[in-house]
Design an enzyme around this catalytic site. Structure first.
Site, short mmCIF file in Angstrom:
data_model
loop_
_atom_site.label_atom_id
_atom_site.label_comp_id
_atom_site.label_asym_id
_atom_site.label_seq_id
_atom_site.Cartn_x
_atom_site.Cartn_y
_atom_site.Cartn_z
CD GLU A 44 -3.24 32.94 -38.79
OE1 GLU A 44 -2.68 31.82 -38.83
OE2 GLU A 44 -4.15 33.22 -37.99
CE1 TYR A 165 -8.76 29.39 -37.83
CE2 TYR A 165 -6.89 30.73 -38.52
CZ TYR A 165 -7.40 29.69 -37.78
OH TYR A 165 -6.57 28.95 -36.98
#
Length: 381
Positions: A44, A165
């Protein structure tokens, strides 16, 4: 372990990820990962204002555990290099080009050998652009929440929703690899996936060439020779500046502004200012350099040939090539873009006879589609 049991184990691991927040924890985790046969990896990051992505998180999973490495707390993540360079461990990523870029910059290595689940799915009839969440739904019949896609992953503390997530984005990759490899083996396509993944790694290791940046500009084919030479010079300068300052290109100067400058060819700071397309402070800082580059082209009589483009007589050839690609893709039950995209076909049509074929058209594609495309091109010439 059956499929449902394996899914349950992976999802349970995503509910309780192991946070890696110190250099000591990272060293210990690397030693554990080096005992794995396969490991799923995701990242990420944030890349809005910068040339290089700012890494916010690295997720890893063996299918039974999930680890979330926080580089903002561990410091340098160079220890991951040992995992990335271990040839005995398959690293599984989905649509990895941007992940490879950020990992190469932060660790100096890329995960090899690589297995890209997105390409694997395309070799099994799915879209070459299929996202991770759609892939999970197609392959495992599981729906995963996409609500944190645009989170700021460099802001701390991370929220529970972000952590969940991030963990879900990696926990199922080992299982997906096993299922996809089983199907690829049944079709005798293991060499296909190995070749295309190796090509991804080669591309990731190849630095971007700033002198080719001008090709990104829409409308560059409408410029005269002098204006195109100016655009090439200014676009190269901008990429070099953006990389040096670690700023997104648009924070140096926007594409449309460079196109206007290339068209108008201002020969002085006053003329550049009159275009009213750039902030006065930017003109004060960078204007003299741009004017010098412009004048170098103009006074030197430098021109650039127009970029190659398809002509009217190429239309029939392009239509026939696309028809052939679609026919072959249907026969193989694969996404046509996996064989050759429209842009790749255009490049093949325009390729001079004395130049080598792009690597993309070699390997497993050569006998399947390339030879026929070349014969078709020769027949139309």
């Amino acid at each position: 372990m059956n499929n449902q049991s394996e899914i349950n184990t992976a999802l349970a691991a995503a509910d309780q990820p192991i946070m890696i927040e110190s250099a000591e924890q990272l060293e210990k985790a690397v030693n554990e990962w080096l005992q794995c046969d396969v490991i799923g990896i995701d990242t990420e990051f944030v890349r809005e204002r910068t040339w290089r992505a700012d890494l916010g998180l690295v997720q890893l999973s063996d299918g039974e555990k999930v680890w979330l490495v926080d580089p903002l707390k561990t410091g340098p993540i160079k220890p991951l290099t040992a995992l990335f360079e271990d040839p005995a461990i398959v690293k599984i990523l989905h649509a990895p080009p941007e992940d490879l870029d950020v990992l190469l910059y932060t660790t100096g290595a890329v995960p090899e050998p690589l297995f890209d689940t997105q390409i694997a799915c395309a070799m099994l009839g799915q879209s070459l652009q299929m996202g991770y969440h759609t892939t999970v739904e197609w392959l495992l019949n599981i729906t995963i929440d996409k609500g944190e896609t645009r989170s700021n992953w460099c802001l701390r503390p991370l929220r529970e929703a972000q952590i969940k997530y991030a963990a879900l984005d990696v926990c199922l990759l080992p299982m997906m690899h096993r299922l996809l490899m089983t199907r690829l083996k049944e079709l005798d396509r293991e060499s296909w996936i190995a070749e295309d993944c190796a090509r991804l790694l080669d591309k990731a290791r190849t630095p971007a060439d700033p002198t080719q940046s001008w090709k990104r500009f829409n409308g560059n084919n409408r410029l005269d020779g002098t204006s195109l030479a100016i655009l090439k010079s200014l676009a190269t300068w901008r990429d070099e500046q953006a990389e040096r300052q670690n700023l997104a290109r648009t924070f140096i100067i926007r594409d449309n502004a460079l196109m206007t400058i290339a068209n108008k060819k201002p020969g002085s700071l006053a003329a550049l200012s009159e275009l009213d397309i750039w902030h006065p402070r930017a003109i004060q800082r960078h204007g003299p350099t741009l004017i010098a580059l412009i004048n170098q082209v103009v006074t030197g009589g430098i021109t650039a040939p127009p970029p190659l483009a398809l002509k009217l007589e190429h239309r029939t050839l392009m239509k026939d090539m696309r028809k052939l690609v679609q026919q072959k893709a249907t026969e193989l039950s694969v996404d046509p873009a996996l064989l050759a995209s429209r842009r790749e076909l255009e490049g093949l049509i325009l390729l001079p006879d004395d130049e080598a074929l792009p690597d993309r058209f070699l390997g497993w594609r050569k006998d399947i589609i390339t030879n026929d495309l070349i014969a078709m091109k020769e027949a139309h010439s």
